[in-house]
Design a protein around this motif. Structure first.
Motif, PDB file in Angstrom:
ATOM      1  N   ASN A 284       0.823  -1.204   0.000  1.00 54.70           N
ATOM      2  CA  ASN A 284       0.000   0.000   0.000  1.00 54.70           C
ATOM      3  C   ASN A 284       0.862   1.261   0.000  1.00 54.70           C
ATOM      4  O   ASN A 284       1.885   1.314  -0.678  1.00 54.70           O
ATOM      5  CB  ASN A 284      -0.981  -0.034   1.180  1.00 54.70           C
ATOM      6  CG  ASN A 284      -1.919  -1.220   1.107  1.00 54.70           C
ATOM      7  OD1 ASN A 284      -2.459  -1.524   0.035  1.00 54.70           O
ATOM      8  ND2 ASN A 284      -2.115  -1.902   2.216  1.00 54.70           N
ATOM      9  N   TYR A 285       0.471   2.277   0.749  1.00 51.96           N
ATOM     10  CA  TYR A 285       1.194   3.553   0.754  1.00 51.96           C
ATOM     11  C   TYR A 285       2.550   3.388   1.423  1.00 51.96           C
ATOM     12  O   TYR A 285       2.654   2.982   2.594  1.00 51.96           O
ATOM     13  CB  TYR A 285       0.392   4.615   1.493  1.00 51.96           C
ATOM     14  CG  TYR A 285       1.126   5.936   1.669  1.00 51.96           C
ATOM     15  CD1 TYR A 285       1.076   6.911   0.687  1.00 51.96           C
ATOM     16  CD2 TYR A 285       1.894   6.179   2.810  1.00 51.96           C
ATOM     17  CE1 TYR A 285       1.764   8.114   0.838  1.00 51.96           C
ATOM     18  CE2 TYR A 285       2.578   7.373   2.970  1.00 51.96           C
ATOM     19  CZ  TYR A 285       2.511   8.333   1.977  1.00 51.96           C
ATOM     20  OH  TYR A 285       3.191   9.526   2.127  1.00 51.96           O
ATOM     21  N   ASN A 286       3.611   3.682   0.702  1.00 53.76           N
ATOM     22  CA  ASN A 286       4.964   3.745   1.264  1.00 53.76           C
ATOM     23  C   ASN A 286       5.760   4.745   0.440  1.00 53.76           C
ATOM     24  O   ASN A 286       5.646   4.780  -0.789  1.00 53.76           O
ATOM     25  CB  ASN A 286       5.666   2.392   1.225  1.00 53.76           C
ATOM     26  CG  ASN A 286       5.072   1.395   2.205  1.00 53.76           C
ATOM     27  OD1 ASN A 286       5.471   1.341   3.363  1.00 53.76           O
ATOM     28  ND2 ASN A 286       4.100   0.603   1.738  1.00 53.76           N
TER      29      ASN A 286
ATOM     30  N   ALA B 176       3.049   0.099  -8.430  1.00 59.16           N
ATOM     31  CA  ALA B 176       4.089   0.877  -7.748  1.00 59.16           C
ATOM     32  C   ALA B 176       4.691   1.863  -8.732  1.00 59.16           C
ATOM     33  O   ALA B 176       4.505   1.750  -9.947  1.00 59.16           O
ATOM     34  CB  ALA B 176       5.159  -0.050  -7.182  1.00 59.16           C
ATOM     35  N   MET B 177       5.432   2.824  -8.228  1.00 60.11           N
ATOM     36  CA  MET B 177       5.986   3.876  -9.065  1.00 60.11           C
ATOM     37  C   MET B 177       7.408   4.228  -8.600  1.00 60.11           C
ATOM     38  O   MET B 177       7.671   4.289  -7.400  1.00 60.11           O
ATOM     39  CB  MET B 177       5.101   5.128  -8.988  1.00 60.11           C
ATOM     40  CG  MET B 177       5.545   6.296  -9.873  1.00 60.11           C
ATOM     41  SD  MET B 177       4.603   7.830  -9.523  1.00 60.11           S
ATOM     42  CE  MET B 177       2.955   7.354 -10.042  1.00 60.11           C
ATOM     43  N   ASN B 178       8.295   4.418  -9.571  1.00 56.37           N
ATOM     44  CA  ASN B 178       9.628   4.963  -9.290  1.00 56.37           C
ATOM     45  C   ASN B 178      10.393   4.139  -8.259  1.00 56.37           C
ATOM     46  O   ASN B 178      10.981   4.677  -7.309  1.00 56.37           O
ATOM     47  CB  ASN B 178       9.517   6.421  -8.805  1.00 56.37           C
ATOM     48  CG  ASN B 178       8.872   7.330  -9.814  1.00 56.37           C
ATOM     49  OD1 ASN B 178       9.036   7.153 -11.014  1.00 56.37           O
ATOM     50  ND2 ASN B 178       8.104   8.304  -9.345  1.00 56.37           N
ATOM     51  N   ILE B 179      10.413   2.826  -8.455  1.00 54.50           N
ATOM     52  CA  ILE B 179      11.183   1.959  -7.572  1.00 54.50           C
ATOM     53  C   ILE B 179      12.572   1.753  -8.194  1.00 54.50           C
ATOM     54  O   ILE B 179      12.690   1.381  -9.358  1.00 54.50           O
ATOM     55  CB  ILE B 179      10.493   0.604  -7.365  1.00 54.50           C
ATOM     56  CG1 ILE B 179       9.020   0.807  -6.935  1.00 54.50           C
ATOM     57  CG2 ILE B 179      11.253  -0.226  -6.346  1.00 54.50           C
ATOM     58  CD1 ILE B 179       8.841   1.563  -5.651  1.00 54.50           C
TER      59      ILE B 179
ATOM     60  N   TYR C 206       0.111   3.428  -2.831  1.00 55.63           N
ATOM     61  CA  TYR C 206       1.047   2.576  -3.554  1.00 55.63           C
ATOM     62  C   TYR C 206       2.472   2.982  -3.157  1.00 55.63           C
ATOM     63  O   TYR C 206       2.714   4.114  -2.723  1.00 55.63           O
ATOM     64  CB  TYR C 206       0.863   2.712  -5.069  1.00 55.63           C
ATOM     65  CG  TYR C 206       0.992   4.125  -5.579  1.00 55.63           C
ATOM     66  CD1 TYR C 206       2.221   4.664  -5.930  1.00 55.63           C
ATOM     67  CD2 TYR C 206      -0.136   4.954  -5.684  1.00 55.63           C
ATOM     68  CE1 TYR C 206       2.345   5.974  -6.371  1.00 55.63           C
ATOM     69  CE2 TYR C 206      -0.020   6.267  -6.123  1.00 55.63           C
ATOM     70  CZ  TYR C 206       1.224   6.767  -6.466  1.00 55.63           C
ATOM     71  OH  TYR C 206       1.336   8.068  -6.895  1.00 55.63           O
ATOM     72  N   PRO C 207       3.434   2.065  -3.283  1.00 60.28           N
ATOM     73  CA  PRO C 207       4.829   2.427  -3.006  1.00 60.28           C
ATOM     74  C   PRO C 207       5.375   3.356  -4.079  1.00 60.28           C
ATOM     75  O   PRO C 207       5.147   3.160  -5.275  1.00 60.28           O
ATOM     76  CB  PRO C 207       5.562   1.079  -3.037  1.00 60.28           C
ATOM     77  CG  PRO C 207       4.491   0.044  -2.855  1.00 60.28           C
ATOM     78  CD  PRO C 207       3.278   0.624  -3.520  1.00 60.28           C
ATOM     79  N   ASP C 208       6.126   4.347  -3.670  1.00 65.59           N
ATOM     80  CA  ASP C 208       6.702   5.334  -4.588  1.00 65.59           C
ATOM     81  C   ASP C 208       8.066   5.754  -4.040  1.00 65.59           C
ATOM     82  O   ASP C 208       8.247   5.917  -2.827  1.00 65.59           O
ATOM     83  CB  ASP C 208       5.769   6.545  -4.692  1.00 65.59           C
ATOM     84  CG  ASP C 208       6.195   7.533  -5.773  1.00 65.59           C
ATOM     85  OD1 ASP C 208       7.217   7.296  -6.438  1.00 65.59           O
ATOM     86  OD2 ASP C 208       5.496   8.550  -5.944  1.00 65.59           O
TER      87      ASP C 208
END
Length: 785
Positions: A355-357, A440-443, A411-413
């Motif tokens: 989720n949010y990270n 996810a974004m920008n991992i 979402y993880p970013d």
């Protein structure tokens, strides 16, 4: 006086151990919380068992007294600390201007935080070398550790470390003949690969039917239901199968543990641990109130419970289901770090970022022998616009939310996976990855070494939301137990995706603006070394879009681009293989240039080429394409030292004339000396030139047909095996409503495994089949005539 000395000792040891990053802020503002066998904070139950509630209370008390300071939870003594429940760190325990650090007292201390429970048993000899002991537990368990070594639950076939599938599999694992030999199989488990080798299934045995077939619950672990593989399966937790060294069985109703030790094991002195908790530590916050600035450093995480029966949440449009958990779970965090930890023989995932990270970092970790995946970043589907979950689902344009980008921030970013050694994961679950990215974004996935895995080393699910930087990784010995996959693997199947290719062609041609509504940022795949001997080195599957792929070394399996858009592939070295374009769109805008390939292109179902395929180097003139590559060249690339893995080219190489640029060949994988010392070396290929092999095409009613002969043909059609007849080309006015790319599986009631079967079915005088069963758009269709 004693307390002053203890504080001084802590201040010297702990500050030296952890004063390494500004984020941890270890300074005079640090409050040290010692936890040890004799500590007043330990709240021991017995042995080294600690109550998580007491540790949380100590954190809360100190946070209230020191709201702006860093709290350092120091595990004072080497050894194993067993938690009675998951240690959950919430925002009120962590937040403020300070931070929380969980760590050993000294660098290099062997400190284990365990999700297991130590048990005291009194063994007595039973029979056939088997011992038994009374064990009063209120729960069953799935893993047993003797002297910190994981043992084997009683199974058929027996464990064989050299066996490719499940360390031993057999077609008769659940045959009626074998089931008849079991008195009470309830509570046993069946593990099997997916019929198409796309991951696996797990079932709990609940009973036996009168015909000695099993009553089962489960099978939800794969999101594309096709049933179990016919032979790649095994059964465990069956008492009658306890017949070899290191096997065990727990009879829960009788509260009795049975175990057959290996020669030389002295059970009277052995430590016994059973798995208990699926998670050791959870950082639990939310997007509105995240956990901030927690660091977990220098610990070994072990003995967490398997979660294969809880793996049921489907990911978008894929084969995957997941369990949102791991030995460490991050859910709703900012600036939290896991570094220099070892994850050893855990039953499920090692690290799960859910989720949010924001700005989570997993660095310098040693992850091995995990039942699930290594490191997962998975967002919430509520962040995705118009999400669908099963492959064959579709939605009309009018129902699609056409706003670009994510819908929520769940979402993880901007997270980082750096310098981690990951191997032998997926020991139980086969739909796994060393590193998994979904929603996810920008991992940033940098300098990791990944090998000995059943499926992908690095997997990117869907296009949501892109922007990943995947670089300097060394990934090999992949796809060892499954099929139709790659060392690096991805798919798209974003909101516009449709299982019918014709419908998707029409939609993307009429509305090209939909293509990058989910994959909003370009994913960069560069300076990696990949090897897959059972699939592709780089496999961009259904709809993977918006990729820039450059400066990679593909050691064996080649590079595949299936349906998708805006992929630029340049300056890569593809050894003992080539480029595999599969069923491209008319307006794909794909580019393949300035690459070194060592064989001819291997196209399947290509009617349209992309924007540019040119300026590539082929091994000889016979492999130069006639339809593309007007400026490409042929010749020996002149590698500097291929035996040592140096595939830079020498001065005068024809590769330089097609504008190939050398890039470093010594920067792949982990960089820390300790992890480099532990890591395996990637197997380097013996170079060979590949020439176009003639296919077995023949004519049937004017159509060009052939057997399914290659992994590429099987993958392009989405087949679970190599059976069927592939239609290469269909003439105008063909008598049946078939298309190029269809696969004929049956003619009437006759199973068609190859061209010969189809010809026989049509050579029977006066017996022309009234139906054809075909495989199209990855599903069976019956055509009536």
């Amino acid at each position: 006086m004693k307390m002053i000395r203890l504080y001084a000792l802590l201040l010297t040891a702990v500050t030296g151990a952890l004063a390494t990053t500004a984020q941890e802020r270890l300074s005079n503002d640090t409050v040290y919380i010692p936890v040890g066998i004799q500590s007043r904070h330990s709240a021991k139950l017995y042995g080294n068992v600690y109550t998580a509630a007491r540790l949380q209370a100590v954190l809360r008390e100190n946070r209230e007294r020191h709201p702006g300071k860093t709290l350092a939870v120091v595990l004072m003594e080497p050894g194993t600390y067993y938690l009675d429940s998951t240690l959950v760190i919430t925002p009120e325990l962590a937040n403020g201007n300070g931070a929380v650090v969980i760590m050993p007292a000294h660098p290099g201390d062997d400190v284990t935080l365990s999700g297991g429970q130590p048990v005291k048993v009194k063994w007595r000899r039973w029979k056939n070398g088997i011992y038994k002991a009374k064990l009063e537990l209120p729960y069953s368990f799935d893993q047993l550790y003797i002297n910190d070594r994981q043992q084997v639950r009683a199974r058929y076939p027996n464990y064989d470390s050299s066996a490719q599938y499940y360390n031993g599999s057999a077609a008769d694992a659940i045959s009626p003949e074998r089931v008849k030999t079991w008195k009470h199989p309830q509570g046993g488990y069946v593990h099997a690969l997916h019929k198409g080798e796309w991951g696996g299934y797990h079932y709990r045995i609940t009973g036996v039917h009168p015909d000695y077939s099993l009553q089962l619950e489960g099978g939800y672990q794969n999101n594309r239901q096709m049933g179990m593989h016919a032979s790649r399966r095994f059964v465990e937790n069956i008492f009658e199968e306890l017949d070899t060294a290191r096997e065990w069985y727990y009879d829960q109703p009788a509260k009795t543990l049975y175990y057959k030790p290996a020669p030389g094991v002295r059970l009277s002195r052995a430590t016994v641990v059973v798995s208990r908790l699926p998670q050791a530590i959870t950082l639990k916050g939310s997007a509105n109130n995240p956990v901030r600035n927690v660091t977990i450093a220098g610990l070994r995480l072990a003995h967490t419970a398997p979660t294969f029966m809880d793996t049921r949440e489907p990911l978008l449009r894929s084969d995957w289901t997941i369990y949102r958990g791991g030995a460490i779970l991050l859910d709703g965090t900012e600036h939290c770090t896991i570094r220099d930890c070892e994850f050893d023989h855990n039953g499920g995932n090692a690290v799960f970022v859910s989720n949010y990270n924001r700005h989570a970092a997993i660095t310098g970790c040693h992850i091995h022998d995990a039942g699930g995946s290594g490191i997962c970043f998975v967002g919430n589907p509520d962040a995705v616009r118009s999400p669908l979950f099963e492959y064959n689902e579709s939605q009309p344009l009018a129902a699609i939310d056409t706003v670009r980008g994510p819908k929520t921030n769940h979402y993880p970013d901007s997270c980082t996976v750096y310098n981690n050694l990951i191997y032998r994961i997926g020991t139980i679950e086969k739909q796994t990855a060393g590193i998994q990215l979904s929603m996810a974004m920008n991992i940033s996935v940098l300098h990791n070494t990944i090998y000995d895995v059943p499926r992908a080393g690095i997997n990117v699910s869907e296009g949501t939301f892109g922007g990943h930087d995947i670089a300097y990784n060394d990934v090999f010995n992949t796809v060892l137990e499954t099929g139709d996959h790659g060392a690096f693997n991805s798919w798209g199947r974003d909101r516009y995706w449709h299982p019918d290719r014709g419908a998707m062609n029409d939609l993307t041609e009429a509305h090209p603006e939909l293509i990058l509504q989910d994959a909003i940022y370009t994913t960069r795949l560069h300076h990696n070394r990949f090897r897959c001997d059972h699939g592709w080195d780089i496999d961009l599957d259904d709809g993977s879009s918006n990729y820039y792929i450059y400066n990679n070394v593909c050691l064996n399996g080649g590079l595949k681009l299936r349906e998708g858009f805006y992929r630029t592939v340049e300056n890569n070295v593809i050894l003992n293989n080539s480029f595999h374009p599969h069923v491209w769109f008319k307006n794909s805008h794909d580019i393949f240039r300035h690459n070194i390939v060592t064989g001819p292109y291997k196209p399947i179902g290509i009617r349209y080429w992309g924007d540019e395929l040119d300026f590539n180097l082929f091994p000889d003139k016979a492999t130069l394409p006639a339809e593309t590559d007007q400026h490409s060249m042929a010749g020996d690339p002149g590698f500097v030292n291929p035996i040592a893995g140096d595939y830079r080219v020498k001065a005068g190489s024809p590769a330089l004339r097609i504008v190939f640029n050398n890039f470093p060949m010594d920067s792949f994988g982990v960089i820390s000396p300790a992890l480099r010392l532990l890591a395996k070396k990637a197997p380097l290929p013996v170079l060979r030139q590949q020439h176009l092999i003639g296919t077995s095409e023949t004519t049937w009613l004017g159509a060009r047909i052939k057997n399914i002969e290659t992994l590429g043909e099987r993958s392009a059609a989405g087949l679970p095996d190599n059976n069927g007849v592939y239609l290469v080309r269909i003439p105008d006015n063909f008598p049946y409503a078939l298309q190029a790319g269809d696969v004929i599986l049956k003619a009437g009631n006759t199973v068609v495994q190859n061209v010969g079967d189809l010809q026989k079915a049509y050579n029977r005088e006066g017996d022309k089949p009234a139906t054809l069963t075909i495989f199209r758009n990855q599903r069976e269709i019956i055509l009536k005539f």
